[in-house]
Design an enzyme around this catalytic site. Structure first.
Site, PDB file in Angstrom:
ATOM      1  N   GLU A 145       4.728 -29.847 -23.242  1.00 51.91           N
ATOM      2  CA  GLU A 145       5.896 -28.971 -23.222  1.00 51.91           C
ATOM      3  C   GLU A 145       6.742 -29.225 -24.448  1.00 51.91           C
ATOM      4  O   GLU A 145       6.554 -30.218 -25.158  1.00 51.91           O
ATOM      5  CB  GLU A 145       6.716 -29.190 -21.949  1.00 51.91           C
ATOM      6  CG  GLU A 145       7.362 -30.559 -21.868  1.00 51.91           C
ATOM      7  CD  GLU A 145       8.176 -30.755 -20.596  1.00 51.91           C
ATOM      8  OE1 GLU A 145       8.385 -29.788 -19.856  1.00 51.91           O
ATOM      9  OE2 GLU A 145       8.618 -31.877 -20.363  1.00 51.91           O
ATOM     10  N   HIS A 180      11.297 -27.658 -15.872  1.00 54.33           N
ATOM     11  CA  HIS A 180      11.814 -28.565 -14.857  1.00 54.33           C
ATOM     12  C   HIS A 180      12.418 -29.819 -15.460  1.00 54.33           C
ATOM     13  O   HIS A 180      13.320 -30.419 -14.900  1.00 54.33           O
ATOM     14  CB  HIS A 180      10.696 -28.937 -13.882  1.00 54.33           C
ATOM     15  CG  HIS A 180       9.658 -29.808 -14.478  1.00 54.33           C
ATOM     16  ND1 HIS A 180       8.642 -29.321 -15.261  1.00 54.33           N
ATOM     17  CD2 HIS A 180       9.489 -31.138 -14.439  1.00 54.33           C
ATOM     18  CE1 HIS A 180       7.883 -30.313 -15.679  1.00 54.33           C
ATOM     19  NE2 HIS A 180       8.360 -31.430 -15.186  1.00 54.33           N
TER      20      HIS A 180
END
Length: 103
Positions: A24, A62
């Site tokens: 990510e 998240h």
């Protein structure tokens, strides 16, 4: 467990034929693992970074990854992966097809 440790475990596992590394935006872990792969990995690796469309300064995901606009952007990480011998994709639906083509 660090990304490098995970890649080392996959490299050492006789039942692993290839690896898909999904990362990510934000942080240096994927780039560090890619450099380890270049120097050590004996198996093919497909790379994908979530957050390709995230604008600089935007919190995403998240983990609340924050892109600073440098080497931690999705494009920068994908470029490092590619330079280190990964087959990369910007489309997660292509990961399986690319991996299959490497086997």
């Amino acid at each position: 467990m660090k990304h490098i440790d995970v890649m080392r475990a996959f490299n050492d596992d006789p039942d692993t034929d290839a690896v898909i590394m999904i990362g990510e935006i934000g942080g240096p872990d994927e780039a560090e693992a890619a450099r380890w792969v270049k120097d050590n990995m004996k198996k093919p690796v497909v790379g994908f970074i979530a957050g390709v469309t995230a604008p600089p300064g935007k919190r995403m995901g998240h983990a609340g990854a924050l892109i600073s606009g440098g080497a931690d952007t999705a494009d920068a990480k994908l470029a490092i992966m590619e330079e280190c011998g990964f087959k990369v994709t910007r489309n997660p639906s292509e990961m399986g097809r690319i991996l299959k083509s490497l086997l």
